[in-house]
Write a protein that holds these residues in place. Structure first.
Motif, PDB file in Angstrom:
ATOM      1  N   PRO A   1       0.488  -1.420   0.252  1.00 42.87           N
ATOM      2  CA  PRO A   1       0.216   0.013   0.254  1.00 42.87           C
ATOM      3  C   PRO A   1       1.274   1.026   0.153  1.00 42.87           C
ATOM      4  N   ARG A   2       2.127   1.560   0.769  1.00 37.83           N
ATOM      5  CA  ARG A   2       2.751   2.609   0.468  1.00 37.83           C
ATOM      6  C   ARG A   2       3.583   2.872  -0.961  1.00 37.83           C
ATOM      7  N   ALA A   3       4.123   1.756  -1.604  1.00 37.76           N
ATOM      8  CA  ALA A   3       4.538   1.375  -2.429  1.00 37.76           C
ATOM      9  C   ALA A   3       4.386   2.708  -3.621  1.00 37.76           C
ATOM     10  N   GLY A   4       4.781   3.197  -4.101  1.00 37.36           N
ATOM     11  CA  GLY A   4       4.763   3.810  -5.277  1.00 37.36           C
ATOM     12  C   GLY A   4       4.239   3.368  -6.813  1.00 37.36           C
ATOM     13  N   ALA A   5       2.826   3.540  -7.407  1.00 43.39           N
ATOM     14  CA  ALA A   5       2.657   3.789  -9.024  1.00 43.39           C
ATOM     15  C   ALA A   5       3.612   2.695  -9.215  1.00 43.39           C
ATOM     16  N   SER A   6       4.839   3.560  -9.449  1.00 41.96           N
ATOM     17  CA  SER A   6       5.776   2.845 -10.999  1.00 41.96           C
ATOM     18  C   SER A   6       6.371   1.836 -10.358  1.00 41.96           C
ATOM     19  N   GLU A   7       6.644   1.912  -8.689  1.00 40.61           N
ATOM     20  CA  GLU A   7       6.708   0.196  -8.136  1.00 40.61           C
ATOM     21  C   GLU A   7       6.061  -0.944  -8.252  1.00 40.61           C
ATOM     22  N   LYS A   8       4.670  -0.480  -8.010  1.00 35.19           N
ATOM     23  CA  LYS A   8       3.425  -1.593  -8.077  1.00 35.19           C
ATOM     24  C   LYS A   8       3.592  -2.160  -9.677  1.00 35.19           C
ATOM     25  N   ILE A   9       3.498  -0.914 -10.543  1.00 35.66           N
ATOM     26  CA  ILE A   9       3.528  -1.144 -12.319  1.00 35.66           C
ATOM     27  C   ILE A   9       4.617  -2.194 -12.392  1.00 35.66           C
ATOM     28  N   ASP A  10       5.686  -2.254 -11.633  1.00 40.47           N
ATOM     29  CA  ASP A  10       7.389  -2.407 -12.130  1.00 40.47           C
ATOM     30  C   ASP A  10       6.900  -4.247 -11.325  1.00 40.47           C
TER      31      ASP A  10
ATOM     32  N   SER B   1       1.642 -15.481 -16.852  1.00 44.45           N
ATOM     33  CA  SER B   1       1.089 -15.332 -18.296  1.00 44.45           C
ATOM     34  C   SER B   1       1.237 -17.150 -18.507  1.00 44.45           C
ATOM     35  N   THR B   2       2.632 -17.872 -18.424  1.00 43.29           N
ATOM     36  CA  THR B   2       2.640 -19.092 -19.006  1.00 43.29           C
ATOM     37  C   THR B   2       1.947 -19.843 -18.437  1.00 43.29           C
ATOM     38  N   LEU B   3       1.306 -19.865 -16.693  1.00 47.51           N
ATOM     39  CA  LEU B   3       0.671 -20.659 -17.010  1.00 47.51           C
ATOM     40  C   LEU B   3      -1.264 -20.382 -17.325  1.00 47.51           C
ATOM     41  N   SER B   4      -1.361 -19.064 -17.438  1.00 53.16           N
ATOM     42  CA  SER B   4      -2.797 -18.725 -17.830  1.00 53.16           C
ATOM     43  C   SER B   4      -2.406 -17.384 -18.838  1.00 53.16           C
ATOM     44  N   PRO B   5      -3.546 -17.270 -19.825  1.00 50.99           N
ATOM     45  CA  PRO B   5      -3.158 -16.420 -19.782  1.00 50.99           C
ATOM     46  C   PRO B   5      -3.967 -14.697 -19.392  1.00 50.99           C
ATOM     47  N   ASP B   6      -4.730 -14.986 -18.299  1.00 52.04           N
ATOM     48  CA  ASP B   6      -6.181 -14.440 -17.757  1.00 52.04           C
ATOM     49  C   ASP B   6      -4.844 -13.970 -16.518  1.00 52.04           C
ATOM     50  N   LEU B   7      -3.575 -14.166 -16.491  1.00 51.95           N
ATOM     51  CA  LEU B   7      -2.678 -14.367 -15.524  1.00 51.95           C
ATOM     52  C   LEU B   7      -1.928 -13.249 -15.706  1.00 51.95           C
ATOM     53  N   ASP B   8      -2.397 -11.617 -15.990  1.00 54.46           N
ATOM     54  CA  ASP B   8      -1.916 -10.980 -16.843  1.00 54.46           C
ATOM     55  C   ASP B   8      -1.330  -9.644 -15.132  1.00 54.46           C
ATOM     56  N   SER B   9      -0.501  -9.223 -16.003  1.00 61.10           N
ATOM     57  CA  SER B   9       0.120  -7.871 -15.004  1.00 61.10           C
ATOM     58  C   SER B   9      -1.627  -6.809 -14.192  1.00 61.10           C
ATOM     59  N   GLY B  10      -2.706  -6.557 -15.347  1.00 59.25           N
ATOM     60  CA  GLY B  10      -3.484  -5.795 -14.840  1.00 59.25           C
ATOM     61  C   GLY B  10      -4.384  -6.592 -13.788  1.00 59.25           C
ATOM     62  N   TYR B  11      -4.667  -7.942 -13.871  1.00 60.09           N
ATOM     63  CA  TYR B  11      -5.087  -9.113 -13.313  1.00 60.09           C
ATOM     64  C   TYR B  11      -4.462  -8.921 -11.376  1.00 60.09           C
ATOM     65  N   PHE B  12      -2.773  -8.913 -11.355  1.00 58.05           N
ATOM     66  CA  PHE B  12      -2.034  -8.935 -10.754  1.00 58.05           C
ATOM     67  C   PHE B  12      -2.471  -7.663  -9.951  1.00 58.05           C
ATOM     68  N   MET B  13      -1.865  -6.756 -10.706  1.00 59.11           N
ATOM     69  CA  MET B  13      -2.406  -4.848  -9.970  1.00 59.11           C
ATOM     70  C   MET B  13      -4.278  -4.840  -9.173  1.00 59.11           C
ATOM     71  N   ARG B  14      -5.309  -5.326  -9.718  1.00 58.29           N
ATOM     72  CA  ARG B  14      -6.532  -5.121  -9.226  1.00 58.29           C
ATOM     73  C   ARG B  14      -6.004  -6.778  -8.349  1.00 58.29           C
ATOM     74  N   CYS B  15      -5.945  -7.505  -8.095  1.00 53.01           N
ATOM     75  CA  CYS B  15      -6.260  -8.440  -6.782  1.00 53.01           C
ATOM     76  C   CYS B  15      -4.883  -8.445  -6.098  1.00 53.01           C
ATOM     77  N   LEU B  16      -3.326  -7.906  -6.183  1.00 52.28           N
ATOM     78  CA  LEU B  16      -2.563  -7.403  -5.470  1.00 52.28           C
ATOM     79  C   LEU B  16      -3.533  -6.301  -4.121  1.00 52.28           C
ATOM     80  N   GLU B  17      -4.335  -5.031  -5.005  1.00 53.02           N
ATOM     81  CA  GLU B  17      -4.711  -4.121  -4.139  1.00 53.02           C
ATOM     82  C   GLU B  17      -5.910  -4.553  -3.516  1.00 53.02           C
ATOM     83  N   GLU B  18      -6.796  -5.700  -3.885  1.00 52.08           N
ATOM     84  CA  GLU B  18      -7.775  -6.158  -3.273  1.00 52.08           C
ATOM     85  C   GLU B  18      -7.151  -6.855  -2.308  1.00 52.08           C
TER      86      GLU B  18
END
Length: 102
Positions: free
Chosen positions: A35-44, A54-71
């Protein structure tokens, strides 16, 4: 590919050269840093995790992880969790969604 593949990829991510990861979020960092990390650190971080997972599943992309980790970071006390624990939770959640839709 299942749990063993995910664990293998998580292990590979944790072996990233520390000199290259200076100033970056790492899998073994405490989840309370998220929660304290900057946007660029989270995106990286989510780009690196999404690229590997994403090699396990195409649904496991960076967008999914951004939403999921925030939640996941906002739903409770993460004092003893690491980012790796949160990523595993996100992978597990996606797996349960996929299995439920079959």
């Amino acid at each position: 590919m299942g749990r063993a593949a995910a664990i293998g990829i998580l292990a590979a991510l944790s072996l990233i050269d520390p000199s290259l990861a200076a100033g970056r979020l790492r899998m073994d960092d405490k989840a309370s840093l998220w929660p304290r990390a900057g946007a660029s650190e989270k995106i990286d971080f989510t780009n690196r995790v999404g690229k590997a997972m994403s090699t396990l599943s195409p649904d496991l992309d960076s967008g999914y992880f951004m939403r999921c980790l925030e939640e996941v970071a906002n739903i409770g006390d993460t004092k003893s969790l690491t980012l790796s624990d949160m990523v595993r939770t996100c992978v597990s959640l996606q797996g349960s969604r996929s299995n439920g839709s079959e």
